[in-house]
Motif scaffolding. Sequence first.
Motif, PDB file in Angstrom:
ATOM      1  N   GLY A 291      45.365  44.726  70.391  1.00 16.11           N
ATOM      2  CA  GLY A 291      45.020  45.777  71.895  1.00 16.11           C
ATOM      3  C   GLY A 291      46.135  46.225  72.818  1.00 16.11           C
ATOM      4  O   GLY A 291      47.215  45.185  72.567  1.00 16.11           O
ATOM      5  N   TYR A 292      46.472  46.771  73.109  1.00 15.90           N
ATOM      6  CA  TYR A 292      47.428  47.250  74.036  1.00 15.90           C
ATOM      7  C   TYR A 292      47.425  48.368  74.632  1.00 15.90           C
ATOM      8  O   TYR A 292      46.539  48.856  75.537  1.00 15.90           O
ATOM      9  CB  TYR A 292      48.346  48.666  73.171  1.00 15.90           C
ATOM     10  CG  TYR A 292      47.842  49.775  72.300  1.00 15.90           C
ATOM     11  CD1 TYR A 292      48.349  51.058  73.461  1.00 15.90           C
ATOM     12  CD2 TYR A 292      47.865  49.790  71.140  1.00 15.90           C
ATOM     13  CE1 TYR A 292      47.584  51.977  73.404  1.00 15.90           C
ATOM     14  CE2 TYR A 292      47.133  51.458  71.424  1.00 15.90           C
ATOM     15  CZ  TYR A 292      47.109  52.333  71.961  1.00 15.90           C
ATOM     16  OH  TYR A 292      47.189  53.503  71.451  1.00 15.90           O
ATOM     17  N   ASN A 293      47.965  48.031  75.922  1.00 14.54           N
ATOM     18  CA  ASN A 293      48.202  49.191  77.431  1.00 14.54           C
ATOM     19  C   ASN A 293      49.439  49.235  77.513  1.00 14.54           C
ATOM     20  O   ASN A 293      50.414  48.246  78.317  1.00 14.54           O
ATOM     21  CB  ASN A 293      47.264  47.939  77.915  1.00 14.54           C
ATOM     22  CG  ASN A 293      47.214  48.390  79.646  1.00 14.54           C
ATOM     23  OD1 ASN A 293      47.935  49.350  79.862  1.00 14.54           O
ATOM     24  ND2 ASN A 293      46.106  47.932  79.690  1.00 14.54           N
ATOM     25  N   LEU A 294      49.411  50.399  77.536  1.00 10.85           N
ATOM     26  CA  LEU A 294      50.838  51.156  78.109  1.00 10.85           C
ATOM     27  C   LEU A 294      50.803  52.137  79.887  1.00 10.85           C
ATOM     28  O   LEU A 294      49.619  53.159  79.814  1.00 10.85           O
ATOM     29  CB  LEU A 294      51.676  51.924  77.374  1.00 10.85           C
ATOM     30  CG  LEU A 294      52.828  52.747  77.249  1.00 10.85           C
ATOM     31  CD1 LEU A 294      53.933  51.798  77.949  1.00 10.85           C
ATOM     32  CD2 LEU A 294      52.807  53.952  75.735  1.00 10.85           C
ATOM     33  N   ASN A 315      44.008  50.734  74.363  1.00  9.22           N
ATOM     34  CA  ASN A 315      42.904  50.432  73.346  1.00  9.22           C
ATOM     35  C   ASN A 315      43.346  49.391  73.347  1.00  9.22           C
ATOM     36  O   ASN A 315      43.449  48.541  72.937  1.00  9.22           O
ATOM     37  CB  ASN A 315      43.666  51.435  72.450  1.00  9.22           C
ATOM     38  CG  ASN A 315      42.978  51.221  71.230  1.00  9.22           C
ATOM     39  OD1 ASN A 315      41.591  52.159  71.286  1.00  9.22           O
ATOM     40  ND2 ASN A 315      43.019  51.178  69.793  1.00  9.22           N
ATOM     41  N   SER A 316      41.372  48.935  72.853  1.00 10.80           N
ATOM     42  CA  SER A 316      41.220  47.322  72.944  1.00 10.80           C
ATOM     43  C   SER A 316      41.065  47.360  71.272  1.00 10.80           C
ATOM     44  O   SER A 316      40.215  48.251  70.944  1.00 10.80           O
ATOM     45  CB  SER A 316      40.073  47.224  74.236  1.00 10.80           C
ATOM     46  OG  SER A 316      39.045  47.354  73.736  1.00 10.80           O
ATOM     47  N   VAL A 779      41.926  34.992  74.318  1.00  5.71           N
ATOM     48  CA  VAL A 779      42.845  35.382  74.221  1.00  5.71           C
ATOM     49  C   VAL A 779      44.319  35.937  74.587  1.00  5.71           C
ATOM     50  O   VAL A 779      44.557  34.982  76.291  1.00  5.71           O
ATOM     51  CB  VAL A 779      42.376  37.521  74.615  1.00  5.71           C
ATOM     52  CG1 VAL A 779      43.291  38.019  74.895  1.00  5.71           C
ATOM     53  CG2 VAL A 779      41.518  37.081  74.140  1.00  5.71           C
ATOM     54  N   ALA A 780      45.691  36.684  73.682  1.00  4.69           N
ATOM     55  CA  ALA A 780      46.971  36.387  74.424  1.00  4.69           C
ATOM     56  C   ALA A 780      47.554  37.759  74.841  1.00  4.69           C
ATOM     57  O   ALA A 780      47.218  37.891  74.673  1.00  4.69           O
ATOM     58  CB  ALA A 780      47.909  35.796  73.343  1.00  4.69           C
ATOM     59  N   ASN A 781      48.102  37.954  75.757  1.00  3.16           N
ATOM     60  CA  ASN A 781      48.752  38.895  76.248  1.00  3.16           C
ATOM     61  C   ASN A 781      49.894  38.460  76.571  1.00  3.16           C
ATOM     62  O   ASN A 781      50.799  38.217  77.041  1.00  3.16           O
ATOM     63  CB  ASN A 781      48.290  38.957  77.534  1.00  3.16           C
ATOM     64  CG  ASN A 781      48.857  40.302  77.553  1.00  3.16           C
ATOM     65  OD1 ASN A 781      49.436  40.997  78.229  1.00  3.16           O
ATOM     66  ND2 ASN A 781      47.371  41.170  78.175  1.00  3.16           N
ATOM     67  N   LEU A 782      50.984  39.705  75.852  1.00  9.15           N
ATOM     68  CA  LEU A 782      52.331  39.595  75.880  1.00  9.15           C
ATOM     69  C   LEU A 782      52.576  40.709  76.957  1.00  9.15           C
ATOM     70  O   LEU A 782      52.508  42.163  75.569  1.00  9.15           O
ATOM     71  CB  LEU A 782      53.235  39.408  74.394  1.00  9.15           C
ATOM     72  CG  LEU A 782      55.371  39.400  74.495  1.00  9.15           C
ATOM     73  CD1 LEU A 782      55.645  38.474  75.341  1.00  9.15           C
ATOM     74  CD2 LEU A 782      55.618  39.331  73.608  1.00  9.15           C
ATOM     75  N   GLY A 783      52.929  40.770  78.096  1.00 13.51           N
ATOM     76  CA  GLY A 783      54.473  41.998  78.151  1.00 13.51           C
ATOM     77  C   GLY A 783      55.233  42.330  78.911  1.00 13.51           C
ATOM     78  O   GLY A 783      56.486  41.497  79.454  1.00 13.51           O
ATOM     79  N   ILE A 784      55.684  43.332  79.354  1.00 11.27           N
ATOM     80  CA  ILE A 784      56.773  44.040  79.783  1.00 11.27           C
ATOM     81  C   ILE A 784      56.854  45.128  80.717  1.00 11.27           C
ATOM     82  O   ILE A 784      56.318  45.827  80.189  1.00 11.27           O
ATOM     83  CB  ILE A 784      58.166  43.891  78.834  1.00 11.27           C
ATOM     84  CG1 ILE A 784      59.404  44.568  79.170  1.00 11.27           C
ATOM     85  CG2 ILE A 784      57.334  45.423  77.809  1.00 11.27           C
ATOM     86  CD1 ILE A 784      61.120  44.666  78.067  1.00 11.27           C
TER      87      ILE A 784
END
Length: 788
Positions: A291-294, A315-316, A779-784
Motif C-alpha cells: 500500500g502507499y500514501n502520498l 491505497n491499502s 507491517v513495515a512502512n518506509l517513508g520520506i
Amino acid sequence: MNYGKSLHSYTLKSTLLISCCLNLWMTASPIYAKELNKHIDLNTVDVTSIPVKQAFGKVEGIVSNAQGAPISAALVNIEGLGSTKTDPQGRFILDKLPFGHYKLIIKSLGYSELSEDITVSAVALRLSGLVLVGKDNNLDEVIVTASRLVERIDEVPSSVTYISPAAMEVQRQINDNLPNMLMQKVPSISPSEESQNNFIAKIRGRNFLVLIDGIPQSTPLRNGGRDLRSIDASAIDHIEVINGASAMYGNGAAGGIINYITKKPKKEKSFSSSTYLNNAINLVKPSETYGYNLAQVFSGQVNKFDYLVQGKIANSGVIRSSDGEVVSPFYGLGETRSYNTLAKIGYNISDNHRIEVMGNYYRSLQDSKYVGTKGEFGVSPAIGIPSDTVINGGTPYNKALNIKYDGKYGKTHANLSLYYEDMNTVFETYNQIYSDHQGARLNFNTPFDLQRENKLTLIYGADFLKDHTVQKGMKNEFVTPDMNMNSVAFYLQSKFNLAQYWILKGGVRYESLRFKVGDLMKGDKLTVGEKNNSDAFVFNLGLRYNKLKYLQPFASFSQGYSIGDVGLVLRNGVPLSSVNPKPVLVNNYETGINGQYGQLDYQLTGYYSTSKKGSTFAEIGAPGNYELIQVPQRIYGLELVANIKATDWLALGTVIGYMDGRQDLKNEGKYKDKLDNSIISPFKLNFNADFKITDQWNAYLQMLHIGGRDAFPVEAYNYGKYPISGYDILDFQTRYKFKNMTLTFSVNNLLNTNYYPVHAEVRGATNEGRYYIKGSGAVANLGIAVHL
C-alpha cells in the motif's frame, strides 16, 4: 545685570534645543542614534523641568514555531513597560512606548524563552523572525476547545489530552488510522476496532462528539460510527481531547470532545512545500499487501493573504493477520482507496480583524476481491476468501465548509463561524446513512481587570444547528424515517483569575431542541411522523491552583447531554412518542493534579460519572437485530499521562487508563450489575521511549498493553458480554533528518503478535461471528518527507 538668571535661561533653552534635535535625529536615523547612545548617557541631562513633548512608538510582530505555524497566547513583555499576548494568528502590538532601548522577552509554555534587544525610535517597529523553539512538554500547549477561548492547558481545571504535531507525525508513520493514534495517546478512549467503524468507541464509557475545527462530524441521531475517520491524518495539525462530559458544543458530548485542528499556513514565507510518501507491506506474507500514501501540502503568506492547500491519495493492500491469513474484509481497512483535500485561505483585514475560509473533502471506499466468512467465537476467526461479490463499504464523501471571522472591538474578542457538513457512509451491501449539518457559532470573550491581581473573563454567545439524518437501503428505500433536529443554544462561561494563583471557572448553557421525524413505511405498516420539543439546561464549575509548578491540583463538575441513537429504535417502526427523545444528562466529577518537576511533566486524574439513562445493547431475534436498553449507570476510573526527559538522548512517556462501573438494571436504586465490555474498556498501558542517537537520527519504541476482562458467566454471553482476552503490541520507528528531508522506517506490531481486537470479542458470536476477526500482523512502512 543678573548673570545667574540669564545663564539659567540660556541653559534651559540650549538643553531644549539639543533634546529636540536628538529626537528628530533618532527618528530619522535609528542606526546613528544607536551609535550615539553608546557614548552619550542622555539620562545625565536633567530636563524634568522642561515642557518637552515625549515621542512614542509601537512594536508589532508575529510569533511562530519552527514549522512556521503561529503561536497563540504567547506572552510578549518589555521589561518595565508592559506586556500583551499574541492573538490566534500569532500577532501582537505593544503601543505607547517611549523612544529608547529595551529588552523584548517572549514566553510561551512548551517553548524556550526568546529574548531580543530592540530600539524604539520610530512610530512603528515591525519585527520578523520571532520563532520559538518547542520543548518536550505536554502540559503547556495552547488549546481552544475546552472553553472556546485561547488558553494554556495549565489554565483548564479539568482533564485535557493534547496530541502535538510532532506526536501526530510519529504515530502517522507507524499506523495512520486515526482511531489507532487516539488509542495510543488518550487514556480512557476505547481501543481501535481496526476497521472502518468506531461503533463501540467511547471516552470514559460514554459517547463523544467529533469536531473538525469546531464543525460537528458525529451523527448522534443515527450513530454511523464513522466520525473518527471523517478526515485524513495528513490534514491534521494536532488533536485536542476534552475527557469527560462537556456541553460547550451541544448535543452528543456525554463522554467528551475530540477536536481535529487542521494544518495551519506557514506565514514566514510566501511559498512553502511539504511532500510525504509512505510505502507499507506485510512482513509475514507480503503478497497483495503493498500500500502507499502520498500527501502534498503547499502554504504561505503574501501580503495580507495566507493560504494552505493539502492533497492526499492512498491505497491499502490486503490486511493479513500474524499467521498470514487474509483478514475478513467485513467493514475492513484493506483494499481501500482514500482521498483528502484541504484548502484554506485567510485575509487579515487589519491588525484586529481577520476572515478565513476552510474546505475539506474526504473519501474512503473499499473494493475487495475477498468476502468474509463466518467466525466461531473462541475457535476460529472470520477470514477473507476470494469472491466475485462486490464489497463497497466506506465513506463515499464527507464535505466540510467553514467560514470564520475573528475580530477585536475594544477589549472584546469576537468570533463567528458559519459551517456546513455533508456525509454519506455505506455499510457493505446493507444500507447507508446520509447526514448533514449546517449552523453558526457566535462567540465573544471580554476580559475585565478587577482589584489587585484579580481578573475576570466572560465567554458568551449563541449556537444554531440544523441536523438532518436518514438511513436508507442500497436501493434508496427508507430504513429510518427522515430525522430533523433544530437547536438554538445560549451560553455564558466565566473565568476568574484570583489572587494570581487561583483559577475558577463556571458557566451555564441552555439549549432548545425541536425534533421532527417523517413517515416510515415498512412492509404494510405505516408509522406516522411526529414532533417533539425539549430543552436542556446544564452547568459546569471548576477550580485550579497554580502556585507550585510541580503540583497543580484541580477539581471540576461538568454536565453533557445527548438525545441518543434515536434512529436505531425508530427503524423498527416504533413511533417517536414511545421513544421520548429528551436530552439525557451525564454528570461528570473529576479531580486531579498535574505539574512539572525538572524534566518531568505529568497529569493524574480520577473521575466519576453518573447518568439516569445510560445506553447498552443486546442482540435479539435475527442476527444483527439489536435492542436498545437505557438504565441508570455509574462509571469511575483513573488516568495518568507522564513524560520525562531522562537524559539528553532519552525521553520516556506513559499513558495509563483504568475504568469500571455498575448499572441498576431493575431501576431500584441498587447499582449492583456489571457494565458490559462495549462500555467498560479493559485496562490500558502505553509505554514509549524516544532515543536520540545523533542530532539527526532518532529511534522510537512504543508498547501497548490491553488487559483482559472476563466479567460474565457463559449463560449470559451476548453483545458486550463475551470475555476479552487482551493483547500486547510493540511498535518501532526510526527517522533520520537531513537539511530539507527526513527518512523514516517503522514496523507496526514488530513482534507479529497474534490477537483479537477488543471489538471483535465485544461482538463475539453475534452477527453470525462476522465481526470476529484477528488483528493485523507485522507491517513495515518506509517513508520520506521533503520540506522546501
